[in-house]
Design a protein around this motif. Structure first.
Motif, PDB file in Angstrom:
ATOM      1  N   LEU A 252      48.486 -10.089  34.129  1.00 40.03           N
ATOM      2  CA  LEU A 252      48.166 -11.390  34.720  1.00 40.03           C
ATOM      3  C   LEU A 252      48.020 -11.313  36.236  1.00 40.03           C
ATOM      4  N   GLY A 253      48.642 -10.325  36.858  1.00 43.50           N
ATOM      5  CA  GLY A 253      48.580 -10.212  38.315  1.00 43.50           C
ATOM      6  C   GLY A 253      49.406 -11.299  38.979  1.00 43.50           C
ATOM      7  N   PRO A 254      49.002 -11.765  40.182  1.00 47.57           N
ATOM      8  CA  PRO A 254      49.787 -12.752  40.933  1.00 47.57           C
ATOM      9  C   PRO A 254      50.037 -14.054  40.179  1.00 47.57           C
ATOM     10  N   ILE A 255      49.164 -14.411  39.237  1.00 47.35           N
ATOM     11  CA  ILE A 255      49.335 -15.657  38.481  1.00 47.35           C
ATOM     12  C   ILE A 255      50.671 -15.666  37.743  1.00 47.35           C
ATOM     13  N   ALA A 256      51.181 -14.488  37.400  1.00 52.17           N
ATOM     14  CA  ALA A 256      52.469 -14.398  36.693  1.00 52.17           C
ATOM     15  C   ALA A 256      53.621 -14.927  37.532  1.00 52.17           C
ATOM     16  N   ASN A 257      53.402 -15.084  38.847  1.00 52.62           N
ATOM     17  CA  ASN A 257      54.461 -15.552  39.746  1.00 52.62           C
ATOM     18  C   ASN A 257      54.298 -17.013  40.136  1.00 52.62           C
ATOM     19  N   TRP A 258      53.477 -17.744  39.413  1.00 54.29           N
ATOM     20  CA  TRP A 258      53.195 -19.136  39.773  1.00 54.29           C
ATOM     21  C   TRP A 258      54.136 -20.140  39.101  1.00 54.29           C
ATOM     22  N   GLY A 259      55.129 -19.661  38.371  1.00 49.46           N
ATOM     23  CA  GLY A 259      56.064 -20.567  37.712  1.00 49.46           C
ATOM     24  C   GLY A 259      55.575 -21.078  36.369  1.00 49.46           C
TER      25      GLY A 259
END
Length: 351
Positions: A252-259
């Protein structure tokens, strides 16, 4: 700062079709994609791969599908931020969002639609010691231009749809096609399996199962592979190209860190209503989402995009009623002021 009604993360087929459905509702879209051109995997990985499950297209090349989608959304003049990855998201006091890319480009929208397909990905490579030595020197994990295989000797390894489809396609291009799979059973569509069986009967594909590629040989370029068929002695087979098609490892890349709520590398959505995530105003459509009964098909992504846009309209225009009309009745209006309408029936009195 770029402002729009719906900010779409991912410019693959699902993201592109979202522009059309949003345009019918007079909503403006802007798309972000890490790739340098629209189309996602269809453009970057398999533009010449035939797709068979798009309604009204018995067969369409992936690249042509993207071309048609771009033509379809042209009247709605979407914006694009290409070659940049969506990095961070900030929710504003009014419920809208600011998404910033890895290059610092900021985008502001009341609705975010994540249509990132499988996310960032890399091919699954077979465990062969010297495989990196022959990458782009006879070993390819992705077929971008089938013409490089014209009259060449090609060995394909794999048992899924990609391996079957490319074996079928290259049987009309390559001088020799050998398909190697470690099992006798294939995971691909039954129709594709039957086509491969028929091409084997006609002598246009050599099928070796159950077997595996165990070694690669060559000096400056790939010259041969070792094939080990179960119960038999390994043997070397001369070839110009080896194409291992074992799928992609998605991230997922950075999207995985969006909560967002994540399950098995996919974003959980409410499929009973509108494909919204656990964060109001953020939707996930296409292969990037998951829900009970999910099918990772382009046509399913089109369906999800359609329902998502209806929900986004209500979020952007609270309390405003929208009456859906068929395009055959309402026509298609673009932001440039043009309008296409279906021909009206002519009523004629016969005396």
């Amino acid at each position: 700062m770029i402002k729009t009604d719906i900010l779409i993360i991912g410019a693959g087929p699902t993201g592109l079709f979202t522009v059309f459905e949003a345009g019918l509702l007079k909503l403006k879209c802007h798309l972000i994609d890490a790739l340098a051109q629209p189309g996602g995997q269809c453009t970057e990985i398999y533009p010449k791969k035939p797709i068979y499950d798009i309604p009204a297209f018995p067969e369409v090349l992936a690249g042509d599908l993207v071309t048609n989608l771009m033509e379809q959304i042209k009247p709605f003049e979407p914006g694009f931020t290409l070659g940049e990855r969506a990095e961070t998201i900030e929710k504003q006091e009014d419920g809208s969002f600011i998404v910033t890319t890895n290059k610092g480009t900021k985008h502001h929208a009341p609705v975010v639609a994540i249509a990132g397909g499988l996310g960032s990905f890399e091919p699954r490579k077979p465990p062969l010691d010297n495989i990196t030595k022959f990458e782009d020197k006879g070993v390819e994990y992705i077929i971008k231009n089938p013409e490089i295989y014209r009259e060449k000797r090609v060995v394909i390894a794999g048992g899924g749809d990609s391996a079957l489809d490319w074996a079928i396609y290259l049987s009309n291009v390559a001088g020799e096609v050998v398909l190697v799979h470690r099992r006798n059973e294939f995971r691909g569509a039954l129709d594709s399996v039957e086509k491969v069986a028929e091409l084997k009967r006609l002598g246009r594909i050599e099928l070796i199962t159950p077997a595996e590629i165990t070694a690669l040989h060559g000096t400056d370029r790939l010259e041969s592979v070792t094939i080990h068929k179960q119960g038999e002695e390994p043997f070397d087979h001369r070839c110009d190209h080896f194409i291992p098609l074992f799928g992609l490892a998605p991230k997922l890349g950075p999207i995985a860190n969006w909560g967002l709520e994540i399950e098995k590398n996919a974003i959980v959505v409410n499929n009973a209503l509108d494909y919204q995530t656990n964060i109001p105003g953020i939707y996930a459509i296409g292969d990037v989402n998951t829900y009970p009964g999910k099918l990772k098909l382009i046509l399913c992504g089109f369906h999800e995009a359609t329902l998502m846009c209806q929900s986004a309209y209500q979020r952007i225009n609270p309390g405003k009623k929208h009456v859906m009309k068929y395009t055959t009745v309402s026509g298609v209006s673009g932001f440039d002021g043009s309008k296409k309408e279906a021909p009206k029936a002519v009523v004629k009195t016969i005396s």
